[in-house]
Design an enzyme around this catalytic site. Structure first.
Site, PDB file in Angstrom:
ATOM      1  N   GLU A   1       6.089 -10.365  -2.312  1.00 24.86           N
ATOM      2  CA  GLU A   1       6.509  -8.982  -2.054  1.00 24.86           C
ATOM      3  C   GLU A   1       7.869  -8.967  -1.358  1.00 24.86           C
ATOM      4  O   GLU A   1       8.768  -8.198  -1.732  1.00 24.86           O
ATOM      5  CB  GLU A   1       5.471  -8.258  -1.177  1.00 24.86           C
ATOM      6  CG  GLU A   1       5.876  -6.818  -0.875  1.00 24.86           C
ATOM      7  CD  GLU A   1       5.005  -6.139   0.175  1.00 24.86           C
ATOM      8  OE1 GLU A   1       3.782  -6.372   0.179  1.00 24.86           O
ATOM      9  OE2 GLU A   1       5.556  -5.389   1.001  1.00 24.86           O
TER      10      GLU A   1
ATOM     11  N   CYS B   1       1.805  -0.089   4.629  1.00 20.64           N
ATOM     12  CA  CYS B   1       1.096   0.906   3.818  1.00 20.64           C
ATOM     13  C   CYS B   1      -0.124   1.445   4.562  1.00 20.64           C
ATOM     14  O   CYS B   1      -0.669   0.793   5.459  1.00 20.64           O
ATOM     15  CB  CYS B   1       0.716   0.351   2.449  1.00 20.64           C
ATOM     16  SG  CYS B   1      -0.825  -0.515   2.449  1.00 20.64           S
TER      17      CYS B   1
ATOM     18  N   SER C   1      -1.656 -12.275   2.296  1.00 21.78           N
ATOM     19  CA  SER C   1      -0.955 -11.931   3.528  1.00 21.78           C
ATOM     20  C   SER C   1      -1.740 -10.917   4.357  1.00 21.78           C
ATOM     21  O   SER C   1      -1.880 -11.055   5.564  1.00 21.78           O
ATOM     22  CB  SER C   1       0.406 -11.361   3.134  1.00 21.78           C
ATOM     23  OG  SER C   1       0.896 -10.574   4.138  1.00 21.78           O
TER      24      SER C   1
HETATM   25 FE1  SF4 Z   1      -0.350  -1.454  -2.124  1.00 23.84          FE
HETATM   26 FE2  SF4 Z   1      -0.991  -1.566   0.440  1.00 23.84          FE
HETATM   27 FE3  SF4 Z   1      -2.642  -2.529  -1.353  1.00 23.84          FE
HETATM   28 FE4  SF4 Z   1      -0.384  -3.781  -0.862  1.00 23.84          FE
HETATM   29  S1  SF4 Z   1      -2.074  -3.477   0.555  1.00 23.84           S
HETATM   30  S2  SF4 Z   1      -1.232  -3.318  -2.845  1.00 23.84           S
HETATM   31  S3  SF4 Z   1       0.968  -2.061  -0.476  1.00 23.84           S
HETATM   32  S4  SF4 Z   1      -2.040  -0.375  -1.144  1.00 23.84           S
END
Ligand code: SF4
Length: 652
Positions: A122, A192, A221
Site C-alpha cells: 500500500e 481508514c 499490516s
Molecule cells: Fe480498505 Fe481499510 Fe480494509 Fe484497508 S483496512 S482494505 S483501507 S477498508
C-alpha cells in the site's frame, strides 16, 4: 473463564469488496490474476486459487490476461502499464487507499511523507502517485531525521499521509509532535474507518481480558497493528489459524479470566470460528467444563444468523460508487451493490448516507468469505408495488419526474418507483417528440401494476391531465356568469368570428363582437395566439357553448353618441359604404348613420355612386335615432329643402 469476540473483527469493507470483485471476474473470465496476493492471508489465498484466482508477481507476467488490482492499490505507473498490457483491468483498490492516491497526486506541497511500513505494497503504491519528492517513514524519529539531514526544510510545504492500517494511537502521538515542531507540515488523517473501529474495539477488549488472541495473516499490516495494541494491555498471542494456538495456553490464568479474540481485516469468519472453537476446547480441558461454547456462539444474541430471503435492519457504515457497506448484527459483513440499492440509477448517491438504518433483504450469504449480499431495492420494490396498487385502486394522482425516453414511451420515477408511460398515454400528439417531457415533473395515474412481470408499473399522464381538465370544466360551468371577464387566447379564426380559449372551454366571439368598429374579416383584427379581453355575453351549459364579446362596454360609442347628439342636429359625416338602398356615413368611430336613397337629394337618385363616393364628407341632418336598435337615420335632402324654403322666404 469465558470468551468474547471483538465487535469489529474479520473482513473489512475493502477486503470484502476486493474478494467479491475478484470472484466475479474469475467467474466471468474463467481465470484471473491478481497484482500480488489479493490479501495478506494465506488461507484465503489458497481458497481463491481453487476458484481460478492466480497471483501475478508483476504486471508483465499478467500480459494478455485479466488482472485485478488488489485493495492495496498500485503506483500510477503500474496502473498505466497494466492498462496497456492486460486484457482487462479490474480495479479493486480500496476507496480509502484511492483517496490517499488523490491527495498525494494533487497536493501542491513540495514534498510528501508517507507514514507507514515502506515495504508494504500500500505504501509503495501511494509513493508511486507522488509527483515530487516522497519519503516513507516508520515514525516521528524518521521524519525528524529528514529535517535534520536537510532532506526536508521548514521553509517548504510538506504533505503527510498515513497508511490506512497504521496504529491510531501512535499516529496521534507522532502527528502531535510533528505539528508542534514543523508548522508547514500538513497532516492528513488517512487511517481508514474500518481500521480505527477495529483498533478501538480490540483495545477496549484487551483492557478487560487476561489473554488476547489476534487472528490473521502474519504479513498483514493491520493484524500486526492490532496485536501491538493488544500487547500493551495483556498477554497477546498472534495466530494465523487455530493450529497456531499452543496447547495449555490457558495455564496460569485465573478461573474467572476473560479471553478476547480479535481478527485483522483480511481474516475470514471461518478462521475466527475455528480459533473460537479451539479456545473452547482449551477452556473445557482446564475447567473440565462440558459447556458447549460453540453452541453458545451460535445462540449468542449479539449475532443474528442470516439466511437468504431474510429481511433485516441494516446500518450503513460506508458508501462508495459501487456499493454500500452495512452492519446487520451478524458475523458476516453486509454489502449492497449499487444495482441492488435503488431502481433509479440517478438517485444512487441520494439514497443512503453513513449512519442510516434501512430495511434490506438478504440475497446471498457466503460463509467462505464471511460476506452477505443484501438488496434494498427488492424491499423497496415490494413496498412500492403495494403502494402503487393502492394508488391505482384509489384512482389517485401522483407526481413523478420523467427520467428518460425509451422505445414506445417514457420512464417516470415517483418516489424511486420506476413507471413506464406508453407514448399513447403521455399526452404528446402522435408525431410529437417525447423529448419535451425529459426532466419534467408530471402528474400521472397508475393504470397497471403487475408483480408477475418483475414489478412492472404502467402509468398515464394523459388520464391525469384529463382529470384536471374535467375538474376545471366542471368548476367553470358552476361559476360562469354573464358579464364575467376573461383574458383568452385566440385558438382559431373563422369567417363568422374567432374561438377563444378562456381556460376550461373555448368561447365564440362573433365578428360583430370583436370591436365597436366595422370589420371586414376577423383576421383583419386578430391572429392566432393573440391574447384578448373578453366578456361572457351568454352561455348554454347543455350544449357547452359560450358566446363572448371583445367589446368593452366602457368604450361603447353609442353612449358617447347619445350624450353628444340629438335628433335635428346638423353634422358633418363621412361616407363609409354605399349600398343599393343608400349610403352609410360615419358620425363618430363606431356609429354610422344611414342616408336612405330617398334622403340623398330633392331630385330622384337612380345611381347613388354618381352622387356620393366613399370617403366624401357630407353635411347631413339627424332625422331619426332608434336607441333600441342603435340606428341613426340621416338626410341630405332635408337640408336641401330647408335651404330652398329659406331662399323662397327671402324672395318674399
Ligand atoms: Fe480498505 Fe481499510 Fe480494509 Fe484497508 S483496512 S482494505 S483501507 S477498508
Amino acid at each position: 473463564m469465558w470468551i468474547e469476540i471483538a465487535d469489529k473483527s474479520g473482513f473489512c469493507f475493502g477486503v470484502e469488496r476486493a474478494i467479491r470483485l475478484t470472484e466475479e471476474a474469475a467467474e466471468r473470465f474463467g481465470e484471473v490474476w491478481t497484482s500480488g496476493p489479493l490479501i495478506h492471508n494465506p488461507i484465503v489465498t489458497k481458497s481463491l486459487e481453487k476458484k481460478g484466482v492466480h497471483i501475478a508477481d508483476n504486471v508483465e507476467s499478467a500480459a494478455g490476461k485479466p488482472l485485478v488490482i488488489r485493495s492495496h492499490g498500485v503506483s500510477a505507473q503500474t496502473g498505466i502499464k497494466a492498462a496497456e498490457l492486460c486484457a482487462e483491468v479490474i480495479d479493486a483498490t480500496c476507496p480509502f487507499v484511492a483517496k490517499i492516491h488523490k491527495i498525494v497526486s494533487e497536493t501542491s506541497a513540495e514534498a510528501v511523507v508517507v507514514l507507514g511500513d515502506r515495504t508494504h505494497p500500500e505504501v509503495i503504491g501511494i509513493m508511486g502517485h507522488a509527483v515530487g519528492r516522497v519519503y516513507a517513514c516508520a515514525g516521528a524519529d524518521d521524519i525528524e531525521g529528514l529535517f535534520t539531514r536537510g532532506e526536508l526544510s521548514d521553509n517548504e510545504d510538506v504533505a503527510l499521509v498515513v497508511q490506512t492500517t497504521f496504529d491510531r494511537g501512535r499516529f496521534e502521538e507522532y502527528s502531535e509532535r510533528i505539528a508542534r515542531n514543523h508548522s508547514r507540515v500538513k497532516i492528513y488523517d488517512t487511517i481508514c474507518h474500518a481500521t480505527s473501529e477495529r483498533q478501538r474495539n480490540a483495545e477496549e477488549l484487551a483492557k478487560r481480558a487476561a489473554l488476547m488472541i489476534v487472528v490473521g495473516g502474519r504479513s498483514s499490516s493491520n493484524t500486526g497493528a492490532l496485536a501491538a495494541i493488544c500487547a500493551r494491555h495483556c498477554r497477546t498471542v498472534f495466530a494465523e489459524s487455530a493450529a497456531d494456538i499452543p496447547r495449555q495456553i490457558l495455564s496460569g490464568l485465573r478461573s474467572d479470566s476473560l479471553i478476547g479474540i480479535t481478527a485483522g481485516a483480511s481474516t475470514p469468519v471461518y478462521t475466527i470460528k475455528e480459533v473460537h472453537e479451539r479456545m473452547n476446547e482449551e477452556i473445557r480441558s482446564v475447567n473440565e467444563n462440558e459447556e458447549d461454547f460453540a453452541a453458545l456462539l451460535e445462540a449468542d444474541q449479539s449475532f443474528i444468523k442470516l439466511r437468504n430471503g431474510m429481511r433485516v435492519k441494516a446500518t450503513v457504515v460506508s458508501v462508495s460508487d459501487r456499493e454500500v457497506c452495512v452492519e446487520v448484527g451478524a458475523k458476516q459483513t453486509g454489502y449492497i451493490a449499487c444495482e441492488e440499492l435503488t431502481n433509479n440509477p440517478e438517485a444512487v448517491a441520494a439514497v443512503v448516507k453513513v449512519g442510516d438504518v434501512i430495511d434490506a433483504i438478504v440475497i446471498k450469504v457466503d460463509d467462505s468469505t464471511g460476506t452477505a449480499a443484501l438488496s434494498k431495492k427488492r424491499v423497496d420494490t415490494a413496498l412500492s408495488l403495494e403502494k402503487m396498487m393502492a394508488v391505482k385502486d384509489a384512482n389517485e394522482t401522483i407526481e413523478g419526474v420523467v427520467s428518460n425516453v425509451v422505445k414506445g414511451g417514457v420512464i417516470v420515477f415517483s418516489d424511486n418507483t420506476r413507471i413506464f408511460i406508453p407514448a399513447s398515454q403521455t399526452g404528446i400528439p402522435r408525431n410529437g417528440s417525447l423529448d419535451v417531457l425529459l426532466k419534467q415533473t408530471v402528474k400521472l395515474k397508475i393504470i397497471e401494476v403487475n408483480d408477475q412481470r418483475g414489478g412492472r408499473v404502467v402509468g398515464s399522464i394523459k388520464l391525469a391531465n384529463k382529470e384536471v381538465r374535467d375538474a376545471e370544466r366542471a368548476k367553470f360551468w358552476e361559476n360562469i356568469e354573464v358579464g364575467q371577464k376573461f383574458v383568452g387566447e385566440v385558438r382559431s379564426i373563422e369567417d363568422y368570428g374567432v374561438f377563444v380559449d378562456i381556460g376550461a372551454v373555448d368561447g365564440l366571439v362573433r365578428t360583430s363582437e370583436l370591436t365597436w368598429n366595422r370589420v371586414g374579416h376577423p383576421k383583419d383584427i386578430v391572429k392566432i395566439g393573440d391574447k384578448i379581453n373578453v366578456i361572457v355575453k351568454s352561455y348554454d351549459p347543455e350544449k357547452k357553448r359560450v358566446s363572448l364579446s371583445a367589446k368593452d362596454p366602457d368604450d361603447n360609442p353609442w353612449t358617447k353618441f347619445i350624450d353628444e347628439y340629438s335628433k335635428g342636429d346638423v353634422i358633418k359625416a363621412t361616407i363609409v359604404s354605399i349600398t343599393e338602398f343608400g349610403a352609410f356615413a360615419q358620425i363618430i368611430p363606431g356609429v354610422d348613420g344611414l342616408i336612405h336613397i330617398s334622403q340623398i337629394s330633392t331630385e330622384r337618385v337612380n345611381n347613388i355612386a354618381s352622387v356620393l363616393s366613399v370617403g366624401q364628407e357630407v353635411e347631413v341632418k339627424i332625422i331619426e335615432i332608434d336607441t333600441e336598435k342603435n340606428r341613426v337615420s340621416l338626410s341630405i335632402k332635408a337640408l336641401m329643402e330647408e335651404t330652398a324654403s329659406d331662399d323662397s322666404d327671402d324672395e318674399e
